[in-house]
Design a protein around this motif. Structure first.
Motif, PDB file in Angstrom:
ATOM      1  N   THR A  44       0.831  -1.206   0.000  1.00 40.21           N
ATOM      2  CA  THR A  44       0.000   0.000   0.000  1.00 40.21           C
ATOM      3  C   THR A  44       0.865   1.256   0.000  1.00 40.21           C
ATOM      4  N   ILE A  47       1.399   2.303  -3.529  1.00 41.99           N
ATOM      5  CA  ILE A  47       0.233   2.994  -4.080  1.00 41.99           C
ATOM      6  C   ILE A  47       0.160   4.422  -3.550  1.00 41.99           C
ATOM      7  N   THR A  51       0.326   7.917  -5.815  1.00 39.90           N
ATOM      8  CA  THR A  51      -0.819   8.838  -5.872  1.00 39.90           C
ATOM      9  C   THR A  51      -0.589  10.123  -5.087  1.00 39.90           C
ATOM     10  N   ARG A  83      -7.552   5.994  -8.046  1.00 41.75           N
ATOM     11  CA  ARG A  83      -7.354   4.887  -7.113  1.00 41.75           C
ATOM     12  C   ARG A  83      -8.652   4.558  -6.404  1.00 41.75           C
ATOM     13  N   SER A  84      -8.747   3.332  -5.941  1.00 42.83           N
ATOM     14  CA  SER A  84      -9.812   2.937  -5.028  1.00 42.83           C
ATOM     15  C   SER A  84      -9.141   2.413  -3.759  1.00 42.83           C
ATOM     16  N   LEU A 168      -5.257   2.378  -9.652  1.00 40.17           N
ATOM     17  CA  LEU A 168      -4.606   1.623  -8.590  1.00 40.17           C
ATOM     18  C   LEU A 168      -5.664   1.219  -7.575  1.00 40.17           C
ATOM     19  N   ASP A 170      -6.526  -0.950  -3.990  1.00 44.45           N
ATOM     20  CA  ASP A 170      -6.007  -1.569  -2.770  1.00 44.45           C
ATOM     21  C   ASP A 170      -7.006  -2.605  -2.282  1.00 44.45           C
TER      22      ASP A 170
END
Length: 256
Positions: A44, A47, A51, A83-84, A168, A170
């Motif tokens: 994470t 990511i 971002t 991203r989520s 992206l 997670d």
């Protein structure tokens, strides 16, 4: 395929813990790249650095040749990166359709509590988006009344409303019931591939990884321990032992 995102020598430590210890990774256009590894491996964190939510202490992240380091998250979104989150970020007091319309309005810079949310143009695009994700039957349901699979798809649909080239995710299947998981995965994979979106996703379910990933990157102690196609990575004895948790002699379902 050409390189869409390139991370070079990323380094970030929290005290004595190295969350990124020389990460080098190229993400190719239109590929689905799965990131796997034990908790605390730095998945994470990667990511968050990409971002703009974390700033590495060294290295470079380039998207379509443009350096991302130092940019704010909103500026990165405008470049085409969305991203989520592991926990869906929904407006729970609003319906699924209203959530999708808010995402469309935000992309257009037109979101305001003083202007009608479901204007015709926003409503039409939101309904088309929900249709692609199979969410139209839930359009008028409040987000706080959804099961976890529908919540996840709604959250990803809102990210897709930003029209990203790179998404992206997670743990997109975290919390989703086992009976619903593959339907959710196949829906999001179909929508993203149809839209030509490149996807990088952190995932702990190896069945999901084996089903939709083009490549798999194995994270360990802030480093990439292995990188390759799912058949190769998921059948690697070290990955099976250290990441998947399979003892010698067992046959993993995802790699069978």
């Amino acid at each position: 395929m050409s390189v869409l995102l390139s991370a070079q020598d990323l380094r970030l430590a929290f005290g004595g813990v190295k969350a990124a210890d020389g990460i080098n990774l190229d993400v190719m256009e239109r590929e689905f790249l799965a990131i796997i590894g034990p908790n605390g491996a730095g998945k994470t964190t990667f990511i968050n650095m990409t971002t703009g939510h974390l700033t590495p202490q060294g290295g470079s992240i380039r998207y379509e040749g443009k350096e991302l380091l130092g940019m704010k998250p909103r500026a990165i979104v405008r470049l085409g990166i969305a991203r989520s989150f592991q926990l869906p970020q929904l407006f729970t007091e609003h319906t699924v359709l209203e959530n999708a319309a808010m995402a469309v309005a935000a992309r257009e810079g037109a979101f305001s509590p003083f202007r009608p949310l479901l204007r015709p143009a926003f409503r039409e695009e939101a309904e088309d988006l929900l249709n692609r994700f199979g969410l139209l039957p839930a359009a008028d349901r409040r987000a706080d009344a959804l099961n976890e699979g529908t919540r996840k798809l709604t959250d990803i649909a809102m990210a897709v409303a930003m029209k990203p080239k790179l998404l992206l995710m997670d743990e997109p299947t975290s919390g989703v019931a086992a009976a619903d998981k593959m339907a959710v995965v196949e829906t999001l994979a179909r929508v993203l591939r149809d839209a030509g979106v490149t996807a990088v996703f952190v995932e702990h379910d190896m069945d999901v990884v084996g089903r939709i990933a083009d490549r798999v990157a194995v994270w360990g102690q802030g480093r990439i321990a292995a990188l390759g196609p799912p058949g190769q990575i998921l059948n690697d004895p070290v990955v099976q032992r250290e990441v998947i948790g399979i003892r010698a002699g067992e046959v993993p379902h995802a790699a069978a």
